[in-house]
Scaffold this motif. Sequence first.
Motif, mmCIF file in Angstrom:
data_model
loop_
_atom_site.group_PDB
_atom_site.id
_atom_site.type_symbol
_atom_site.label_atom_id
_atom_site.label_comp_id
_atom_site.label_asym_id
_atom_site.label_seq_id
_atom_site.Cartn_x
_atom_site.Cartn_y
_atom_site.Cartn_z
ATOM 1 N N VAL A 492 0.806 -1.231 0.000
ATOM 2 C CA VAL A 492 0.000 0.000 0.000
ATOM 3 C C VAL A 492 0.836 1.278 0.000
ATOM 4 O O VAL A 492 0.294 2.377 0.056
ATOM 5 N N LEU A 493 2.157 1.149 -0.084
ATOM 6 C CA LEU A 493 3.022 2.334 -0.081
ATOM 7 C C LEU A 493 2.988 3.041 -1.429
ATOM 8 O O LEU A 493 3.001 2.408 -2.480
ATOM 9 N N ARG A 543 6.811 9.426 10.126
ATOM 10 C CA ARG A 543 7.632 8.699 9.149
ATOM 11 C C ARG A 543 6.748 7.839 8.237
ATOM 12 O O ARG A 543 6.921 7.818 7.018
ATOM 13 N N LEU A 544 5.784 7.146 8.833
ATOM 14 C CA LEU A 544 4.885 6.289 8.050
ATOM 15 C C LEU A 544 4.054 7.128 7.070
ATOM 16 O O LEU A 544 3.879 6.744 5.911
ATOM 17 N N LEU A 545 3.571 8.264 7.533
ATOM 18 C CA LEU A 545 2.791 9.138 6.659
ATOM 19 C C LEU A 545 3.661 9.665 5.517
ATOM 20 O O LEU A 545 3.204 9.798 4.379
ATOM 21 N N GLY A 546 4.916 9.948 5.839
ATOM 22 C CA GLY A 546 5.854 10.417 4.824
ATOM 23 C C GLY A 546 6.153 9.366 3.770
ATOM 24 O O GLY A 546 6.550 9.685 2.640
ATOM 25 N N MET A 547 5.974 8.103 4.119
ATOM 26 C CA MET A 547 6.183 7.006 3.172
ATOM 27 C C MET A 547 4.969 6.806 2.258
ATOM 28 O O MET A 547 4.995 5.955 1.372
ATOM 29 N N GLU A 552 -5.934 7.864 7.274
ATOM 30 C CA GLU A 552 -7.103 7.043 7.584
ATOM 31 C C GLU A 552 -6.746 5.584 7.833
ATOM 32 O O GLU A 552 -7.551 4.818 8.374
ATOM 33 N N ASP A 553 -5.530 5.178 7.431
ATOM 34 C CA ASP A 553 -5.106 3.783 7.596
ATOM 35 C C ASP A 553 -4.250 3.579 8.839
ATOM 36 O O ASP A 553 -3.718 2.489 9.057
ATOM 37 N N VAL A 554 -4.093 4.633 9.635
ATOM 38 C CA VAL A 554 -3.233 4.568 10.822
ATOM 39 C C VAL A 554 -4.048 4.837 12.082
ATOM 40 O O VAL A 554 -4.897 5.733 12.109
#
Length: 661
Positions: A492-493, A543-547, A552-554
């Motif tokens: 999903v990245l 960091r995850l959002l930046g990837m 909405e998935d976090v």
Amino acid sequence: MDENEYIRHFTELVELEREEQMRLHEEEMRRLSGREREEKGRAFMKMKGKSQGLGLGGKHLVKFRKQNSDSTLPESEIEVGDLVLVSKSGTWEEDNSMGTVAEKTSYTITVAFDEAPPGFVFRKDLRIDLFVNDITFQRMIEALKKFKRQPRWRKDKLLGNAAPDFTGISEIEFLNTELNKSQREAVLRSLAARDFFLIHGPPGTGKTITCVEVIAQLVRRGCKILAAADSNVAVDNIVERLDKIGVNVVRIGHPARVIPSLRRRSLDYLVQEEPEYTKSQELRERAYVMKERMKGFVMPEMRWRRGLSDEAITKLASEGKTVRGIPGKKMAGMRKWLELKQRIDKLFGDAWELEECAIKRVISDAEVVCATNSTAGSEILKSEKFDFAVIDEATQSTEPSSLIAVLKAKRVIMAGDHRQLPPTILNEEAAREGLSKSLFERLLELHGDRIRVMLEVQYRMNEEIAEFPNNEFYAGKLRADEQVKKHNLRDVLTNSEFVQEDVKPFLFIDTCGSDEFRERVKRGSTSRENPGEAKLVKDIAERLLGMGIRPEDVAVISPYVDQVALIRTMLRVDGLEIKTVDGFQGREKEVVIVSFVRSNKSGEIGFLRDLRRLNVSITRAKRKLVLIGDSDTLEREGCYKRLVELAKERGAYKRVVGDEE
């Protein structure tokens, strides 16, 4: 327990919990100013109201906003479906009006009132408080009284004095052809139950889908079904699935508590299509017009009637007589007022009879009636009997709450997972004496596996995330479906700039050995917070959002309310949910970050000792689970020790030193 002891025991526990909730609620309203309650998220101050007319099936809607109309509403626990008390600021104990939150935006909150609210709600300087709902407790007590009147054989089976019966299991044509083997077995054995049956559904195993198949099969056999759950969200989930497969379902309950896409299935909407309901509304309109006319006549108050009965006033006025010094004009005015009131009362009475007739027809025509446990005990369903009650999320209901739905039907199917969090009980004595144990769990202890099927395939978690809870809580019987077994963040990245560690499904970040990650208690609070962990959560989430992960998935979850509040101040991202573990039960996200908070030299972990809370924490994530905690503190409990050891074995362990990972 015999039946008398059972009734006495649970009645006492329900009363204890009721008194505790009322005590805490009223104590806070007296102890804190309105402004302080607003800061805690349990009130809105300095509001003004504006009528929105009728809606939600005939409710009186009022939209409230801050007096400074440009102001957004503060963070609040008040959500759609909650009961609220609207009052003039500072007078909540005297002048108030109760309603249900129908809509909430960043700037406004719309409240639905059953009756036309008093005039002050359309003015300024109003206060809106979150309020306790007492009706649920009353319905639990009524259900316990009703238990006394049940047939002896039924009481014996529910109390464990006799074994439940089953018919032979025959093959059927499954409507949902994609059900797996354990789901099919659960359906077959549920249909064979003469008394009750339990569908044990660990996280992500599709227990609601299984319940829907059971209901559809029973409808096909001509059975009348009550589908219930403790929460409105769980009930809506059932309604949505039944509606999709064409079952004639009616949702009982306040429309404000029903998700907008399903309101067309709610009783308040369906009843408006009935001719009797249309006629009842016409009669009500006539009555309201007459009520306006009454204002032009003399209301027979004590100072004017002077001890005369309604009949005496009418008779004397019709004869043109006066008595006790009452002027003839006043006497005539009172007579006219009384005549109008009599006609108004008849109009309202006739309107209610017509409406009741329309309601009964809608319910009678429905194949499945869906409601919360509490609403199943409402006046609307008082005379209704069902062949089966199917109760979802049954392990989140207290026994008296489940009993409301159970006693409406001849047979009962319950679905839940007693290895996840039990119902929340505020009174410690009530919890200790058994109110926190569900009927599902008690029946399982009494009758064992002969009344249960456990669903064995989970469709949520990567197998690395599922490994620990599977072995620790489900005896290794759970297996991941092929479609989710290996899925991870790589799928999903949107940003290709990541390292292998970023897409690892499971990671434990250990904060031990650093004073920067110590827990603390705020003044006046009984909760805990950990600023170091909160900062780490923020860094990981960003960091995850930046990837390229969508907000909405976090989800970020923590056992402690104060930690949730702290993280919310540090991580303000629209769409990213930050909640307590208890508030996230039944939910799932692609990525879940868990902050355990506890870090102290004495090794005290508080209510983290309830391992069901741990189970919920670690089973919400689909593709990536990040756990943050102090192993020195957590490992005083063996289960957490095994969790950390597994992380080390799987290469899913990192230790924090200072601010560096």
